[in-house]
Scaffold this motif. Structure first.
Motif, PDB file in Angstrom:
ATOM      1  N   PRO A 109       0.802  -1.235   0.000  1.00 53.17           N
ATOM      2  CA  PRO A 109       0.000   0.000   0.000  1.00 53.17           C
ATOM      3  C   PRO A 109       0.830   1.278   0.000  1.00 53.17           C
ATOM      4  CG  PRO A 109      -0.879  -1.590   1.573  1.00 53.17           C
ATOM      5  CD  PRO A 109       0.451  -2.128   1.110  1.00 53.17           C
ATOM      6  N   ARG A 110       2.105   1.177   0.388  1.00 55.21           N
ATOM      7  CA  ARG A 110       2.945   2.375   0.351  1.00 55.21           C
ATOM      8  C   ARG A 110       3.088   2.910  -1.069  1.00 55.21           C
ATOM      9  NH1 ARG A 110       8.507   0.900   2.529  1.00 55.21           N
ATOM     10  NH2 ARG A 110       8.051  -0.950   1.271  1.00 55.21           N
ATOM     11  N   ARG A 155       0.350   5.183  -1.667  1.00 55.55           N
ATOM     12  CA  ARG A 155       0.571   6.446  -0.950  1.00 55.55           C
ATOM     13  C   ARG A 155       1.494   7.352  -1.741  1.00 55.55           C
ATOM     14  NH1 ARG A 155       2.490   4.431   4.012  1.00 55.55           N
ATOM     15  NH2 ARG A 155       0.502   3.302   3.931  1.00 55.55           N
ATOM     16  N   GLY A 169      -0.581   8.710  -4.467  1.00 59.01           N
ATOM     17  CA  GLY A 169      -1.535   9.659  -3.907  1.00 59.01           C
ATOM     18  C   GLY A 169      -0.929  11.006  -3.586  1.00 59.01           C
ATOM     19  N   ASP A 170       0.352  11.021  -3.239  1.00 57.92           N
ATOM     20  CA  ASP A 170       1.035  12.272  -2.907  1.00 57.92           C
ATOM     21  C   ASP A 170       1.567  12.995  -4.135  1.00 57.92           C
ATOM     22  OD1 ASP A 170       0.575  11.919  -0.211  1.00 57.92           O
ATOM     23  OD2 ASP A 170       2.520  10.982   0.192  1.00 57.92           O
ATOM     24  N   ASN A 192      -5.388   5.658   0.421  1.00 53.63           N
ATOM     25  CA  ASN A 192      -4.022   6.177   0.407  1.00 53.63           C
ATOM     26  C   ASN A 192      -3.880   7.433  -0.445  1.00 53.63           C
ATOM     27  OD1 ASN A 192      -1.963   4.286   1.894  1.00 53.63           O
ATOM     28  ND2 ASN A 192      -3.501   2.948   0.973  1.00 53.63           N
ATOM     29  N   GLY A 193      -4.998   8.066  -0.764  1.00 52.78           N
ATOM     30  CA  GLY A 193      -4.953   9.381  -1.381  1.00 52.78           C
ATOM     31  C   GLY A 193      -5.035   9.427  -2.888  1.00 52.78           C
TER      32      GLY A 193
END
Length: 301
Positions: A139-140, A143, A146-147, A191-192
């Motif tokens: 899932p990172r 993220r 998402g960023d 996660n964005g």
């Protein structure tokens, strides 16, 4: 622009059809993008190291853009089971190609990776799509996307990265793949990654045998019904070879047929090795669907 015939093929609607990805804008309500493939790996399943050397990889990426590809997908680690490739080695394989291609073309640059570290470096280098063939195993990675402003391709696959998954079994391959993708969409959102930056891929051949992949292709509409632009990665895969009895170098016609069937069932991106032929095939599909004007008209006029 031609108007759609009310009696023409009905395709599932997209919740957010217009997408700006990198330096290009797509209207997937009337457009099919062609994603070219450039693998900088010594063990890719198709091209036998043809683009492993940096200069050959950059040349192939630029040529794909010149041949009409909308996206170029760059990979440094194959999906197939095999020894682990260190992060530093994967970075060394993909980052120089991204940087060189971003200078030469406005084509969308996609990177095939499951590692958040590689995704972050690829986006910083100019990639605008992260193509994760492991279904957000980590899932990172979501993220990281998402960023950023990048798009995430979420693919159905069941094995851990580079691990075998022998004799896969599904009681209902269409509904199970769709259910998996729904779950992973939730992971991406958490996660964005917003809906307007999500693309789906049912994962032809990935932890699936030929019969399962053929059924999934017939039922492609169940995936496109989820409302996201959907990618069909069908080029030269084993399901094509086994269906036709053709070796790797003789699967172009079957690959184009599989891509066309997928497009008529709602695929909006096709991932293909043979770029010029795939571009012609998808532009012809667009013309038949009434989305594209003929380049010229003289016949019977």
């Amino acid at each position: 622009m031609l108007q759609n015939d009310p009696a023409s093929i009905a395709l599932p609607p997209l919740a957010i059809p217009v997408r700006t990805i990198g330096r290009r804008t797509f209207d997937f309500s009337r457009q099919i993008a062609v994603m070219a493939i450039v693998n900088r790996t010594p063990d890719s399943f198709y091209d036998d190291c043809a683009t492993y050397e940096l200069d050959r990889a950059v040349e192939a990426a630029v040529q794909a853009a010149n041949d009409g590809a909308d996206w170029v997908d760059i990979g440094g680690v194959p999906f197939a089971p095999g020894p682990e490739v260190p992060v530093d080695e994967e970075l060394a394989r993909v980052i120089p190609v991204i940087e060189a291609l971003a200078v030469e073309s406005d084509v969308v640059v996609s990177v095939d990776t499951f590692r958040p570290e590689v995704a972050a470096a690829a986006i910083a280098a100019g990639a605008s799509v992260i193509n994760d063939t492991t279904g957000i195993h980590d899932p990172r990675l979501a993220r990281v996307v998402g960023d950023s402003e990048a798009t995430l391709v979420i693919t159905h696959s069941l094995a851990r990265p580079r691990r075998p998954y022998p004799r896969p079994h599904y009681h209902d391959v269409g509904s199970q793949v769709a259910g998996f993708l729904r779950d992973r969409i939730d992971v991406a959102r958490a996660n964005g990654v917003p809906d307007e930056r999500i693309v789906l891929d049912p994962g032809h051949d990935l932890n699936k045998n030929t019969r399962q992949t053929l059924e999934l292709t017939r039922r492609f509409g169940e995936i496109t019904a989820l409302g996201y632009p959907t990618l069909a990665a069908v080029s030269n895969k084993d399901f094509v070879g086994e269906a036709l009895g053709r070796p790797k170098g003789e699967r172009l016609a079957g690959s184009l047929a599989a891509a066309t069937v997928s497009a008529l069932l709602g695929a909006r991106i096709v991932r293909m090795h043979n770029v010029r032929e795939a571009v012609d095939a998808m532009r012809m599909v667009e013309a038949v669907l009434g989305w594209r004007e003929p380049v010229f008209e003289t016949h019977n006029l």
